[in-house]
Motif scaffolding. Structure first.
Motif, PDB file in Angstrom:
ATOM      1  N   PHE A 124      76.947 -24.919 -10.016  1.00 38.14           N
ATOM      2  CA  PHE A 124      75.494 -24.951 -10.828  1.00 38.14           C
ATOM      3  C   PHE A 124      75.529 -26.400 -11.365  1.00 38.14           C
ATOM      4  O   PHE A 124      76.259 -26.844 -12.023  1.00 38.14           O
ATOM      5  CB  PHE A 124      75.776 -23.766 -11.925  1.00 38.14           C
ATOM      6  CG  PHE A 124      74.752 -23.746 -12.680  1.00 38.14           C
ATOM      7  CD1 PHE A 124      73.551 -23.224 -12.609  1.00 38.14           C
ATOM      8  CD2 PHE A 124      74.891 -24.359 -14.134  1.00 38.14           C
ATOM      9  CE1 PHE A 124      72.320 -23.085 -13.497  1.00 38.14           C
ATOM     10  CE2 PHE A 124      73.608 -24.174 -15.186  1.00 38.14           C
ATOM     11  CZ  PHE A 124      72.488 -23.375 -14.663  1.00 38.14           C
ATOM     12  N   ASP A 125      74.339 -26.806 -11.229  1.00 41.35           N
ATOM     13  CA  ASP A 125      73.795 -28.198 -11.781  1.00 41.35           C
ATOM     14  C   ASP A 125      73.175 -28.022 -12.779  1.00 41.35           C
ATOM     15  O   ASP A 125      72.334 -27.502 -12.962  1.00 41.35           O
ATOM     16  CB  ASP A 125      72.838 -28.841 -10.545  1.00 41.35           C
ATOM     17  CG  ASP A 125      72.692 -30.311 -10.849  1.00 41.35           C
ATOM     18  OD1 ASP A 125      72.283 -30.663 -12.113  1.00 41.35           O
ATOM     19  OD2 ASP A 125      73.126 -31.088 -10.078  1.00 41.35           O
ATOM     20  N   LEU A 126      73.824 -28.562 -13.947  1.00 40.91           N
ATOM     21  CA  LEU A 126      73.163 -28.201 -15.238  1.00 40.91           C
ATOM     22  C   LEU A 126      72.208 -29.043 -15.617  1.00 40.91           C
ATOM     23  O   LEU A 126      71.385 -28.683 -16.327  1.00 40.91           O
ATOM     24  CB  LEU A 126      74.447 -28.920 -16.397  1.00 40.91           C
ATOM     25  CG  LEU A 126      75.775 -28.125 -16.428  1.00 40.91           C
ATOM     26  CD1 LEU A 126      76.932 -28.579 -17.219  1.00 40.91           C
ATOM     27  CD2 LEU A 126      75.352 -26.640 -16.917  1.00 40.91           C
ATOM     28  N   GLU A 127      71.825 -30.161 -14.837  1.00 44.76           N
ATOM     29  CA  GLU A 127      70.518 -30.839 -15.074  1.00 44.76           C
ATOM     30  C   GLU A 127      69.320 -30.255 -14.291  1.00 44.76           C
ATOM     31  O   GLU A 127      68.496 -30.011 -15.075  1.00 44.76           O
ATOM     32  CB  GLU A 127      70.699 -32.447 -14.570  1.00 44.76           C
ATOM     33  CG  GLU A 127      69.432 -33.215 -14.866  1.00 44.76           C
ATOM     34  CD  GLU A 127      69.565 -34.710 -14.575  1.00 44.76           C
ATOM     35  OE1 GLU A 127      68.437 -35.338 -14.525  1.00 44.76           O
ATOM     36  OE2 GLU A 127      70.881 -35.186 -14.409  1.00 44.76           O
ATOM     37  N   SER A 128      69.708 -29.762 -13.037  1.00 36.40           N
ATOM     38  CA  SER A 128      68.393 -29.098 -12.533  1.00 36.40           C
ATOM     39  C   SER A 128      68.496 -27.641 -12.647  1.00 36.40           C
ATOM     40  O   SER A 128      67.384 -26.987 -12.396  1.00 36.40           O
ATOM     41  CB  SER A 128      68.418 -29.436 -10.925  1.00 36.40           C
ATOM     42  OG  SER A 128      69.700 -28.916 -10.392  1.00 36.40           O
ATOM     43  N   GLU A 129      69.875 -26.980 -13.072  1.00 32.74           N
ATOM     44  CA  GLU A 129      69.833 -25.631 -13.252  1.00 32.74           C
ATOM     45  C   GLU A 129      69.628 -24.988 -11.973  1.00 32.74           C
ATOM     46  O   GLU A 129      69.278 -23.651 -11.824  1.00 32.74           O
ATOM     47  CB  GLU A 129      68.602 -25.090 -14.175  1.00 32.74           C
ATOM     48  CG  GLU A 129      69.415 -25.700 -15.691  1.00 32.74           C
ATOM     49  CD  GLU A 129      68.385 -24.732 -16.948  1.00 32.74           C
ATOM     50  OE1 GLU A 129      67.845 -23.721 -16.495  1.00 32.74           O
ATOM     51  OE2 GLU A 129      68.805 -25.259 -18.087  1.00 32.74           O
ATOM     52  N   GLU A 130      69.984 -25.540 -10.786  1.00 31.40           N
ATOM     53  CA  GLU A 130      70.019 -25.071  -9.410  1.00 31.40           C
ATOM     54  C   GLU A 130      71.581 -24.674  -9.241  1.00 31.40           C
ATOM     55  O   GLU A 130      72.399 -25.575  -9.376  1.00 31.40           O
ATOM     56  CB  GLU A 130      69.173 -26.085  -8.441  1.00 31.40           C
ATOM     57  CG  GLU A 130      68.021 -26.379  -8.598  1.00 31.40           C
ATOM     58  CD  GLU A 130      67.306 -27.243  -7.483  1.00 31.40           C
ATOM     59  OE1 GLU A 130      68.275 -27.855  -6.755  1.00 31.40           O
ATOM     60  OE2 GLU A 130      66.125 -27.301  -7.526  1.00 31.40           O
ATOM     61  N   THR A 131      71.686 -23.650  -8.218  1.00 25.33           N
ATOM     62  CA  THR A 131      72.840 -23.401  -7.868  1.00 25.33           C
ATOM     63  C   THR A 131      73.026 -23.413  -6.334  1.00 25.33           C
ATOM     64  O   THR A 131      72.030 -23.203  -5.499  1.00 25.33           O
ATOM     65  CB  THR A 131      72.983 -21.721  -8.246  1.00 25.33           C
ATOM     66  OG1 THR A 131      73.030 -21.658  -9.696  1.00 25.33           O
ATOM     67  CG2 THR A 131      74.367 -21.472  -7.639  1.00 25.33           C
ATOM     68  N   THR A 132      74.148 -23.976  -6.021  1.00 22.68           N
ATOM     69  CA  THR A 132      74.602 -24.081  -4.621  1.00 22.68           C
ATOM     70  C   THR A 132      75.409 -23.434  -4.097  1.00 22.68           C
ATOM     71  O   THR A 132      76.675 -23.155  -4.795  1.00 22.68           O
ATOM     72  CB  THR A 132      75.028 -25.738  -4.360  1.00 22.68           C
ATOM     73  OG1 THR A 132      73.871 -26.592  -4.549  1.00 22.68           O
ATOM     74  CG2 THR A 132      75.168 -25.890  -2.864  1.00 22.68           C
ATOM     75  N   GLN A 133      75.506 -22.741  -3.017  1.00 26.68           N
ATOM     76  CA  GLN A 133      76.527 -21.601  -2.548  1.00 26.68           C
ATOM     77  C   GLN A 133      77.380 -22.550  -1.676  1.00 26.68           C
ATOM     78  O   GLN A 133      76.914 -22.923  -0.468  1.00 26.68           O
ATOM     79  CB  GLN A 133      75.961 -20.470  -1.684  1.00 26.68           C
ATOM     80  CG  GLN A 133      77.036 -19.276  -1.438  1.00 26.68           C
ATOM     81  CD  GLN A 133      76.221 -18.070  -1.141  1.00 26.68           C
ATOM     82  OE1 GLN A 133      75.143 -17.901  -1.325  1.00 26.68           O
ATOM     83  NE2 GLN A 133      77.406 -17.200  -0.675  1.00 26.68           N
ATOM     84  N   VAL A 134      78.678 -22.740  -1.942  1.00 26.23           N
ATOM     85  CA  VAL A 134      79.771 -23.353  -1.054  1.00 26.23           C
ATOM     86  C   VAL A 134      80.069 -22.518   0.013  1.00 26.23           C
ATOM     87  O   VAL A 134      80.281 -23.165   1.232  1.00 26.23           O
ATOM     88  CB  VAL A 134      80.706 -23.811  -1.880  1.00 26.23           C
ATOM     89  CG1 VAL A 134      81.813 -24.721  -1.308  1.00 26.23           C
ATOM     90  CG2 VAL A 134      80.184 -24.728  -3.101  1.00 26.23           C
ATOM     91  N   THR A 135      80.422 -21.477  -0.104  1.00 23.42           N
ATOM     92  CA  THR A 135      81.035 -20.447   0.799  1.00 23.42           C
ATOM     93  C   THR A 135      80.096 -19.055   0.679  1.00 23.42           C
ATOM     94  O   THR A 135      79.478 -18.766   0.083  1.00 23.42           O
ATOM     95  CB  THR A 135      82.262 -19.992   0.566  1.00 23.42           C
ATOM     96  OG1 THR A 135      82.544 -19.232  -0.587  1.00 23.42           O
ATOM     97  CG2 THR A 135      83.250 -21.241   0.416  1.00 23.42           C
TER      98      THR A 135
END
Length: 720
Positions: free
Chosen positions: A155-166
């Motif tokens: 979870f990127d705190l600046e953009s509030e976007e979430t990236t799924q790693v697996t």
């Protein structure tokens, strides 16, 4: 003179009458004998302060006087209001991860709803709507990694976007970033992902447990119409384990690279950490037998790896005990602990695995490292140098010189040192002194203040007539000296005979006999002295503090030597003039329950009663990692498993015997007791049995603990 004697008699009688009786309620419900301490100390970057969670507030506390200097966050004042269960700081201490709605899965793992609280702008940000596991800040606190349903997210705190790693995670099949049941229980790891120092990479475990056999726990759930079948993966000795591999995710490319950990799937990866190089990953690999440990260094970009250190033992390498691998900040060396010289000591290696020097040496053990102040090349540690019964605080330079005792020689010390090594809290006790908590300045080893002295607690124990430990040693017929201590009735008279209850745990590397206050079930043992029993606590062969040879003699034969020693202990006790040789009992919990079962069967001519709680009945039913470490597999060592199992001796039962188990025990399954019960029934033996519905290994939920000890007290009074 007669008047003086009468007065003395009256005073002593009055004192005896004034002594309060200890009750199970005092111990397990009222908290009458709860010692004071300083809990939940989380040192802040400035060692003059620590933080703690109290009354739903994260508070900043002055370590010198224990006073709150600032409330960092109040869960009741947040929007939404949160019931804060735990928290962690970012490295710069400008943000907090707050955990709420915590639900435990097993002993250490849990799910929670995590929020990020910004101390500068007082903003509160949830990570996601779904419950998460293991939320962890990146080093620069710009991101948070976590696990949801066996997959890793960032979870990127600046953009509030979430990236799924697996994306391949699946319950009871594939685990990413977490651990399976047996790794959690026996290697003590739950979170299995790790940020690189520069925050650009994330190393993580993947576990394939799809082929691991399942165990079903039946849950009664307060009498619901149909019991719930809780199914989870539990590899028993000799059965298949999870397959494990290690990958590194690169945040820039959004791609993962597998690390080369070899072709062998039937192995363990118990530890992973980053070196001081953000492209060099350290991986510990062990073979299935756990007698070979290797440290691998892997290139995080390519996955290429090489073995830099290999340690091999004729028995086993005790990773959980020798778990001190530390890389120096200059990137040139690492410190590793080992029992390879017969006692656990510290060794310094170059980064490529060449031995520079043995740092500590002698016929004693470095029990644990407290901290390594690399700026001053000083290692702080706890050791048994004075005695196997003591835990003393020392420091030594990394060159192996200037060793210094920093506290009491005799007694048991536990140290919590500040992150900057400027201060430390010492928790100290000895057989006559309960827990003493004091603050010390490391420079000059200066004591600044006593924070807790437990004077009021000590007064309560005197009011209730607590008796002091009386230490003893004796030699067995095999010329082995064993350590123990007595608790004797306050009005003990050596011309009389008393029943004795032996308590032991006896598991590999454990230790019940130390020069500290208290001990396992100490308060209940004190209560039993008031009822006229002598308590004897004894450590047999296989236990800790006395070096590798003493501990590892039990290899491939768990139960054999411990049972011999405890039978010899019973004979020794029965030989004492003040012990009634027809009233010798033994009890224990878990491994200690297994031992009590062996002893009441093999030692039926010595012991007269026994209690086994949450016992192992045959190591075939226990998990792979723990069991095979000490026993090898049942395929390779069938006699070791069966000959030392209570199941093979049930026809020997002659005396009163109580067996207790929780049906919700996910660790030592109730299966152990059910199979044992069946074997005793088939042998035509009478015994007492009690099951606690849905209670786990500690049998502590929903009033079970006081019930257990009331029942056990009554049972001893009736049967010994």
């Amino acid at each position: 003179m007669k008047k003086l004697l009468v007065l003395i008699f009256v005073l002593s009688s009055s004192l005896a009458l004034a002594q309060k009786n200890i009750t199970v309620s005092d111990i397990y419900e009222k908290g009458t004998f709860r010692q004071e301490s300083v809990y939940n100390v989380n040192w802040m970057n400035d060692g003059k302060y620590y933080s703690a969670l109290e009354d739903n507030k994260v508070q900043k506390i002055n370590v010198e006087n224990g006073k709150v200097v600032e409330t960092l966050v109040d869960g009741n004042e947040l929007e939404p209001a949160l019931n804060i269960r735990s928290y962690t700081f970012s490295e710069d201490e400008k943000k907090l991860l707050l955990a709420t709605e915590v639900n435990y899965i097993y002993r250490r793992s849990f799910t929670a709803q995590y929020y990020v609280y910004n101390l500068e702008d007082e903003s509160l940000t949830p990570l996601s709507e779904n419950p998460q596991m293991f939320a962890t800040f990146s080093p620069d606190a710009s991101k948070v990694a976590y696990v949801f349903e066996n997959n890793i997210y960032i979870f990127d705190l600046e953009s509030e976007e979430t990236t799924q790693v697996t994306s391949d995670g699946k319950i009871n099949e594939i685990i990413n970033g977490g651990s399976d049941w047996v790794y959690e229980e026996e290697f003590y790891i739950t979170k299995t992902f790790y940020w690189s120092l520069d925050g650009k990479k994330l190393a993580y475990y993947t576990m394939d447990e799809s082929h691991v056999r399942e165990y079903t726990l039946q849950k009664w759930n307060d009498g619901q119409l149909y019991p719930e079948n809780y199914v989870y993966k539990y590899p028993k000795a000799g059965e298949d384990n999870s397959y494990v591999w290690i990958s590194v995710y690169d945040l820039a490319s959004e791609k993962s690279v597998k690390m080369d950990i070899g072709e062998e799937k039937n192995q363990y990866i118990p530890r992973v950490q980053w070196t001081k190089n953000s492209n060099l990953l350290s991986i510990i690999r062990m073979n299935r037998r756990q007698n070979i440990l290797e440290i691998l260094h892997a290139n995080a970009s390519t996955g290429e790896s090489k073995v830099v250190l290999k340690e091999e033992s004729e028995t086993y390498v005790a990773l959980n005990y020798c778990d001190d691998l530390t890389y120096t900040n200059d990137g040139k060396y690492f410190i590793h602990s080992s029992e390879m010289e017969g006692f656990k000591h510290l060794y310094l290696y170059t980064l490529d695995g060449k031995l520079v020097r043995q740092i500590t040496e002698g016929d004693w053990e470095v029990v644990s490292i407290v901290g390594i102040d690399q700026d001053n090349s000083t290692i702080y540690y706890i050791s048994t140098e004075n005695s196997p019964l003591d835990r003393s605080f020392y420091s030594i330079k990394m060159n192996g010189k200037k060793k210094q005792l920093l506290g009491e020689k005799m007694g048991v010390s536990r140290i919590n040192m500040s992150n900057d090594f400027e201060y430390y809290l010492k928790y100290y006790s000895n057989p006559t002194t309960p827990n003493q908590v004091s603050l010390h300045q490391t420079k000059g080893n200066k004591k600044l203040v006593t924070l807790k002295d437990n004077k009021s607690y000590k007064a309560i124990t005197e009011e209730f007539g607590f008796v002091e430990k009386e230490y003893f040693t004796f030699k067995t017929s095999e010329d082995v000296e064993l350590n123990g201590y007595f608790l004797k009735p306050a009005n003990f008279d050596a011309s009389k005979e008393y029943p004795v209850i032996v308590y032991q745990y006896s598991g590999p590397g454990s230790q019940q006999v130390q020069n500290g206050w208290s001990g396992s079930h100490f308060n209940w043992h004190q209560m039993m002295t008031q009822k006229g029993y002598v308590i004897a606590v004894i450590d047999p062969r296989g236990t800790g503090g006395r070096g590798e040879a003493f501990k590892k003699i039990t290899y491939r034969q768990l139960g054999k030597y411990e049972t011999k020693d405890m039978i010899e202990a019973g004979k020794y006790l029965a030989s004492l003039n003040y012990i009634d040789s027809e009233r010798v009992g033994i009890w224990g919990w878990s491994y200690g329950g297994y031992m009590a079962g062996n002893v009441i069967l093999d030692g039926a001519d010595v012991y007269n009663a026994a209690v086994s709680v949450a016992m192992v009945s045959n190591w075939r039913y226990y998990d792979t990692i723990y069991t095979e470490r000490y026993m090898d597999t049942p395929q390779n060592n069938p006699n070791g498993y069966d000959d030392n199992s209570p199941l093979s001796k049930v026809e020997k039962l002659e005396d009163p015997y109580l067996v207790i188990h929780g049906t919700g025990d996910d660790n030592v399954h109730v299966q152990h007791t059910v199979v044992y019960q069946d074997a005793l029934l088939e042998a035509g033996k009478q015994f007492d049995l009690f099951y606690y519905p849905d209670r786990t290994h500690g049998i502590g939920e929903n009033g079970a603990r006081p019930h257990l000890f009331r029942m056990m007290t009554d049972w001893w009074l009736e049967n010994l």
